[in-house]
Write a protein that holds these residues in place. Structure first.
Motif, mmCIF file in Angstrom:
data_model
loop_
_atom_site.group_PDB
_atom_site.id
_atom_site.type_symbol
_atom_site.label_atom_id
_atom_site.label_comp_id
_atom_site.label_asym_id
_atom_site.label_seq_id
_atom_site.Cartn_x
_atom_site.Cartn_y
_atom_site.Cartn_z
ATOM 1 N N LYS A 34 -85.274 -16.736 37.925
ATOM 2 C CA LYS A 34 -85.280 -16.307 36.582
ATOM 3 C C LYS A 34 -85.868 -17.613 35.657
ATOM 4 N N PHE A 35 -85.603 -18.861 36.101
ATOM 5 C CA PHE A 35 -86.166 -19.870 35.133
ATOM 6 C C PHE A 35 -87.237 -20.625 35.704
ATOM 7 N N GLN A 64 -80.298 -20.745 27.153
ATOM 8 C CA GLN A 64 -81.681 -20.170 26.734
ATOM 9 C C GLN A 64 -82.321 -20.146 28.187
ATOM 10 N N LYS A 65 -83.480 -19.331 28.042
ATOM 11 C CA LYS A 65 -84.550 -19.463 29.272
ATOM 12 C C LYS A 65 -85.300 -20.388 28.749
#
Length: 185
Positions: free
Chosen positions: A135-136, A5-6
């Motif tokens: 993205k993270f 998951q993010k």
């Protein structure tokens, strides 16, 4: 928790925060980023941490301070320990970006001097790594922003919120550096 998951955070009631993000490390041999999922559960008097594999040892400095009783980490409340852990992960993002920058400089020279080399493949590989980091990192910046601005449950003391603001600034710096690298590639 789902390790794919993010980064995210959730409050459970008024007195528990679940916060998850990625710990990263740059592997100089493979020229790639190694990622592990780290979750923190913060209450008024406790902090529980979960790390996906434990192969990335970025918390050794904090562990040493805890064992020796040196520094603020033993003197302040548990929310400060939460800050320290998040801040070390974000600072590690900055170190990884610097190593990628160094590799990109070498790659740029290699491509200029030998346009038919395998360097272009490495360049695209770095572009994927930068996009993955972004993205993270973006959610971490937003999560810290929300925690600093909307601390309704008082899990964080006033002084710790100032430290969290500093971590938020570092996360913003990471995002800006990643954006600069994306534009250069």
């Amino acid at each position: 928790s789902n390790t794919n998951q993010k980064p995210k955070y959730d409050y459970y009631g008024d007195d528990i925060l679940f916060f998850t993000m990625k710990a990263i490390e740059y592997n100089s041999n493979t020229k790639s980023i190694e990622v592990e999922h780290v979750s923190l559960v913060l209450g008024h008097n406790f902090l529980i941490t979960f790390q996906e594999e434990g192969n990335i040892d970025i918390f050794s400095e904090i562990n040493d301070r805890l064992k020796s009783g040196i520094g603020k980490v033993r003197k302040y409340n548990v929310d400060y320990l939460f800050f320290q852990m998040v801040d070390i992960m974000i600072d590690n993002y900055l170190e990884v970006i610097q190593k990628i920058d160094e590799d990109l400089d070498v790659l740029e020279n290699s491509i200029i001097n030998n346009p038919h080399s395998n360097s272009q493949n490495l360049l695209y590989s770095h572009k994927r790594e930068i996009n993955l980091m972004r993205k993270f990192t973006m959610p971490v910046r937003e999560m810290l922003n929300s925690i600093v601005l909307f601390n309704e449950n008082n899990l964080f003391h006033k002084n710790t919120k100032l430290y969290l603001r500093d971590a938020q600034d570092h996360a913003q710096q990471v995002v800006e550096m990643l954006d600069t690298n994306r534009e250069m590639i």
